[in-house]
Design a protein around this motif. Sequence first.
Motif, PDB file in Angstrom:
ATOM      1  N   ASP A  82       0.859  -1.182   0.000  1.00 58.68           N
ATOM      2  CA  ASP A  82       0.000   0.000   0.000  1.00 58.68           C
ATOM      3  C   ASP A  82       0.891   1.225   0.000  1.00 58.68           C
ATOM      4  O   ASP A  82       1.287   1.740   1.044  1.00 58.68           O
ATOM      5  CB  ASP A  82      -0.910  -0.023   1.230  1.00 58.68           C
ATOM      6  N   GLN A  87      -1.444   3.174  -4.927  1.00 55.70           N
ATOM      7  CA  GLN A  87      -2.569   4.093  -4.702  1.00 55.70           C
ATOM      8  C   GLN A  87      -2.920   4.841  -5.990  1.00 55.70           C
ATOM      9  O   GLN A  87      -4.093   5.040  -6.303  1.00 55.70           O
ATOM     10  CB  GLN A  87      -2.216   5.092  -3.598  1.00 55.70           C
ATOM     11  N   ARG A  90      -4.817   2.557  -8.120  1.00 62.13           N
ATOM     12  CA  ARG A  90      -6.170   2.401  -7.572  1.00 62.13           C
ATOM     13  C   ARG A  90      -7.059   3.585  -7.960  1.00 62.13           C
ATOM     14  O   ARG A  90      -8.221   3.399  -8.371  1.00 62.13           O
ATOM     15  CB  ARG A  90      -6.095   2.274  -6.055  1.00 62.13           C
ATOM     16  N   HIS A  91      -6.544   4.796  -7.864  1.00 62.53           N
ATOM     17  CA  HIS A  91      -7.334   5.973  -8.237  1.00 62.53           C
ATOM     18  C   HIS A  91      -7.684   5.928  -9.726  1.00 62.53           C
ATOM     19  O   HIS A  91      -8.795   6.318 -10.121  1.00 62.53           O
ATOM     20  CB  HIS A  91      -6.563   7.249  -7.914  1.00 62.53           C
ATOM     21  N   THR A 121      -4.703  -1.877  -1.361  1.00 65.76           N
ATOM     22  CA  THR A 121      -4.756  -0.425  -1.125  1.00 65.76           C
ATOM     23  C   THR A 121      -5.870  -0.106  -0.140  1.00 65.76           C
ATOM     24  O   THR A 121      -6.814   0.626  -0.461  1.00 65.76           O
ATOM     25  CB  THR A 121      -4.959   0.339  -2.447  1.00 65.76           C
ATOM     26  N   SER A 123      -5.899   1.789   2.376  1.00 65.61           N
ATOM     27  CA  SER A 123      -5.979   3.177   2.847  1.00 65.61           C
ATOM     28  C   SER A 123      -6.530   4.123   1.782  1.00 65.61           C
ATOM     29  O   SER A 123      -6.476   5.342   1.949  1.00 65.61           O
ATOM     30  CB  SER A 123      -4.590   3.664   3.281  1.00 65.61           C
ATOM     31  N   TYR A 124      -7.061   3.565   0.701  1.00 72.88           N
ATOM     32  CA  TYR A 124      -7.574   4.400  -0.397  1.00 72.88           C
ATOM     33  C   TYR A 124      -8.688   5.329   0.080  1.00 72.88           C
ATOM     34  O   TYR A 124      -9.612   4.909   0.770  1.00 72.88           O
ATOM     35  CB  TYR A 124      -8.108   3.508  -1.524  1.00 72.88           C
ATOM     36  N   VAL A 132      -1.977  12.108  -3.925  1.00 71.85           N
ATOM     37  CA  VAL A 132      -1.337  10.915  -4.497  1.00 71.85           C
ATOM     38  C   VAL A 132      -0.688  11.258  -5.831  1.00 71.85           C
ATOM     39  O   VAL A 132       0.442  10.835  -6.117  1.00 71.85           O
ATOM     40  CB  VAL A 132      -2.369   9.780  -4.660  1.00 71.85           C
TER      41      VAL A 132
END
Length: 277
Positions: A82, A87, A90-91, A121, A123-124, A132
């Motif tokens: 993570d 991140q 992930r976004h 991830t 903590s997204y 980020v």
Amino acid sequence: MNYRVVSSTSHATDNADYYDLLEFLFPYYLNEALRKGLYKEYVDRQYNDANAKGTIEIARQLKTNMPFIGRVAYRTREFSFDNPVTQLIRHTIEKIQNGKSFLLSGNEEVKQNVRDIRRVTGSYEKLDRQDVMQTNLLNPVTHGYFQEYAVLQRLCLQILKEKRVGFGRDARQINGIIIDVAWLWEAYIWQITGWKHYGRKRGLRTLPFYEQFGDDGQQHRYPDFEYAGIPIDTKYKRHIDKRNDYNQLVTYIHLMKATKGGFLQPRTTWHKLDISD
């Protein structure tokens, strides 16, 4: 890249969606990167609990834990999946999910890689997107082993900054798209027949003829399809070469110990196909 673009985006009202090409590249580069495994790097973490195992932050301790009730404010450096790069991926996934979700469900490899990124991830937070992006802009991936992640990182930043690549009057104008129509014809036949499909592309069947002579790719011979033991070759052209194309098919017939073979060509008029002919 084998997308069914028309059927997948027919609901769109903005024709410009067809030219927003960067998002269409994402699944391919996601798969390329994750074949190296999930990206892992050292990250700084802040904690406030009773299991102090890093550097105690005096200012934060005095601010949050006074009077002392058993918790300690500290920070530590951990090797984690993570991290800013995952991140960022992930976004990008969540942005594409909201606009072109079909890109993330094209095949099982893409779906599994999306699941893996979401899993690591934890903590997204959607509101963290700008932070980020800024972190990744300032810290590009430079390690040679993770070159595929460096490419994916740049692509994600372009997608999240909503840089468009298309037909228009801008600095990133493109002049055309190259389409492998012969492969498109072959893929179409595969889609409508479900026949055994051979080739060197990932996910296709193989026929390792000549393997006793080594692994030279030039030694491999693949018919495009096989139906009931009959080799079938697709040709996207009007006229069959009486020498090379026929010799190619005869080779397939011989190697597969078949009694017949066939070509499939597109026609401008309807013709019923009878495989027994």
